[in-house]
Design an enzyme around this catalytic site. Structure first.
Site, mmCIF file in Angstrom:
data_model
loop_
_atom_site.group_PDB
_atom_site.id
_atom_site.type_symbol
_atom_site.label_atom_id
_atom_site.label_comp_id
_atom_site.label_asym_id
_atom_site.label_seq_id
_atom_site.Cartn_x
_atom_site.Cartn_y
_atom_site.Cartn_z
ATOM 1 C CD GLU A 193 89.851 47.231 -21.853
ATOM 2 O OE1 GLU A 193 89.038 46.439 -22.352
ATOM 3 O OE2 GLU A 193 89.766 48.466 -21.994
ATOM 4 C CG ASP B 267 88.440 51.888 -21.992
ATOM 5 O OD1 ASP B 267 87.938 50.757 -21.900
ATOM 6 O OD2 ASP B 267 88.440 52.557 -23.041
ATOM 7 C CG ASP C 156 85.475 52.045 -16.892
ATOM 8 O OD1 ASP C 156 86.560 52.270 -17.459
ATOM 9 O OD2 ASP C 156 84.799 51.028 -17.092
ATOM 10 C CG HIS D 43 81.981 46.441 -20.325
ATOM 11 N ND1 HIS D 43 83.067 46.285 -19.483
ATOM 12 C CD2 HIS D 43 82.384 47.299 -21.296
ATOM 13 C CE1 HIS D 43 84.068 47.018 -19.929
ATOM 14 N NE2 HIS D 43 83.685 47.643 -21.029
ATOM 15 C CG ASP D 44 84.202 45.504 -23.826
ATOM 16 O OD1 ASP D 44 83.172 46.089 -24.197
ATOM 17 O OD2 ASP D 44 85.251 46.105 -23.507
#
Length: 539
Positions: free
Chosen positions: A245, A193, A93, A319-320
């Site tokens: 993302e 990200d 990540d 995770h969000d």
């Protein structure tokens, strides 16, 4: 298209291999055989690099150092090596939109070093206040004043996450070198990200109709930056897989980033399908998902990405995001059926499926009784804003269903102490009360478990060529249904995400079709039971 099924780990809550009370790299190493048994191809791990952990590791203070809470570089090297022995690779990540305010670059910037001030976005006050009225995604405004410099710096997220200045070629060189460092370590995948926020505008102005995101999202040079990373790193090894993302974007812009011939990214996460329970595009509202809109968006984006030869990441959890089974399913009466239908229906579409830890056993949202129980920085920041206009009970109801904390409870391995996550007493992490019934151990040898249904879907997805290379086609008179076709093979997938039986309008003769996937014992060919999912292949 890449034939992949990727599993995401949130390292803080996945597995504690050191009796520390927090997840760590050793814990992940201990669970590699479990991950291999799922049938997945890669493991994406949320940031384990050095961080003060103001935003769960997405505030990086050293891109090439390991967070001591998680372990050592030697353990990461063992993880990469042990994963490869099992034909698994690690997806790192990468948080390149911003650093932590504890990063050496930013410390030097705050001390007035011009070289490093230019690594970030510092602006003079305008009329004695912030340069713009842009809102932070974590609540409040997106500027922080530095008195000794008499300047503000931009932070689209928390004030501890100052945005990097991608316009500066020195910054770009630093970031490319970080990617090369990890590639040399044996990393062959990168998740970028909020990468469509890298390119900021040349003119910073107030947003009189929104929160500012229209000025800094999908900026003019973002594709140039993706090309740079591809040419320097991603495209130098066929084994490397990338996923970006991309937030607050549209299908036209995002499809460019993941268009095969554009040499930018292999796939992208987009989020419009997970905003169907946002009232007036506002996350912090309490409404049920609009299933008609969800289906319309799935169809629209699938067709467009197919037309553009672009690749979507297929996901319902991360995770969000709150747990999809609690969000789109019915956990009281149809927990098993909800968990299995949501995954099978969405992951057999055209794209690359992603699974988030615990999803494969049907982990659900948490139970919160008051506002001081929440730990997530985004939830707390936005709760403070919401309390200015809503009652505590209203804010609590919103956070219960929208907080990222729901995804960040510990992985439920068994029905023993701390759900088998850690042997340490009094851990400072969420443990869902339902771990006694929902856990890996209970499901491993149960043919009718969510876990074993997931394995069937993953096996289908990776071994039936039609799901990777075939076209996706939709029906005019049947929603929540599509077909996948390749040469002379045709498979139809249908589901029903309601608690009522649903008529099938397609003319399906049972003599012409064989059932290859079903989360119920039977299928009538003329209707679907609540939360039933079915895949049938033309004989």
């Amino acid at each position: 298209m890449r034939n992949e099924v990727i599993y995401q780990i949130f390292p803080l809550t996945f597995s504690d291999g050191k009796k520390k009370g927090k997840g760590n790299i050793k814990g992940i190493i201990n669970k590699l055989d479990y991950l291999k048994s799922l049938g997945i191809t890669r493991i994406w791990i949320s940031p384990f690099t050095k961080s003060p952990f103001k935003d769960s590791g997405y505030d990086v203070s050293d891109y090439c150092g390991i967070n001591e809470e998680f372990g050592t570089m030697e353990e990461v090297e063992i993880l990469i090596s042990e994963a490869k022995k099992r034909d698994l690779t690690i997806v790192l990540d990468i948080v390149f939109n911003h650093t932590s305010d504890q990063h050496e670059w930013f410390k030097k910037a705050l001390a007035g070093d011009e070289k490093y001030m230019n690594y970030y976005i510092f602006k003079d006050p305008v009329d004695g206040k912030e340069p713009t009225n842009w809102k932070s995604k974590m609540g409040g405004l997106s500027w922080e004043f530095v008195p000794n410099l008499n300047k503000y710096y931009l932070h689209l997220f928390t004030k501890e996450q100052p945005d990097l200045n991608w316009e500066n070629p020195e910054v770009r060189i630093e970031l490319i070198n970080i990617l090369k460092f990890w590639k040399d370590k044996g990393i062959s995948g990168f998740r970028l990200d909020v990468c469509n926020l890298y390119s900021k505008p040349t003119l910073f102005e107030n947003d009189e109709i929104g929160d500012g995101r229209r000025f800094y999202t999908d900026g003019a040079k973002v594709e140039e930056y993706f090309n740079l990373m591809h040419n320097e790193v991603f495209g130098t090894d066929n084994e490397i897989f990338t996923v970006g993302e991309v937030s607050s974007t549209n299908k036209e812009k995002s499809a460019k980033y993941a268009k095969v011939e554009n040499k930018e990214l292999d796939s992208v996460f987009t989020f419009l399908h997970l905003k169907v329970d946002y009232e007036n595009n506002d996350k912090w509202t309490n409404v049920k998902p609009d299933l008609n809109l969800f289906w319309k968006l799935q169809k629209e984006w699938q067709e467009y990405y197919q037309l553009e030869n672009s690749t979507l990441a297929l996901f319902m959890n991360n995770h969000d995001q709150p747990r999809a089974v609690s969000r789109f399913g019915n956990v009281d009466k149809y927990w098993y059926e909800s968990a299995t239908s949501i995954f099978a229906f969405t992951s057999l579409m055209r794209g690359v499926p992603f699974i988030y830890q615990g999803e494969e056993i049907g982990m659900t949202n948490l139970t919160f009784n008051n506002l001081n129980e929440f730990k997530d920085v985004e939830s707390i920041g936005n709760a403070n804003d919401l309390l200015k206009i809503k009652s505590e009970e209203e804010v609590l109801d919103i956070l219960r269903i929208k907080s990222r904390d729901n995804a960040r409870s510990v992985m439920q391995w068994n029905d023993e102490f701390n759900a088998g996550f850690s042997e340490k007493e009094n851990i400072d992490l969420f443990v869902n009360k339902n771990y006694k019934t929902i856990n890996v151990k209970n499901q491993l040898n149960d043919d009718k478990s969510v876990l074993n249904f997931y394995k069937k879907v993953i096996n289908l997805r990776l071994n039936e060529e039609v799901f990777n290379d075939g076209t996706i086609n939709f029906f005019e008179d049947q929603d929540y249904a599509y077909s996948r076709k390749l040469k002379d093979k045709e498979i139809i997938i249908l589901t029903n995400w309601t608690t009522e039986n649903k008529l099938i309008k397609l003319k399906l003769d049972s003599n012409n079709w064989k059932i290859i996937l079903n989360n119920y014992e039977d299928f009538s060919f003329d209707s679907l039971k609540p939360y039933q999912v079915i895949a049938i292949e033309r004989k």
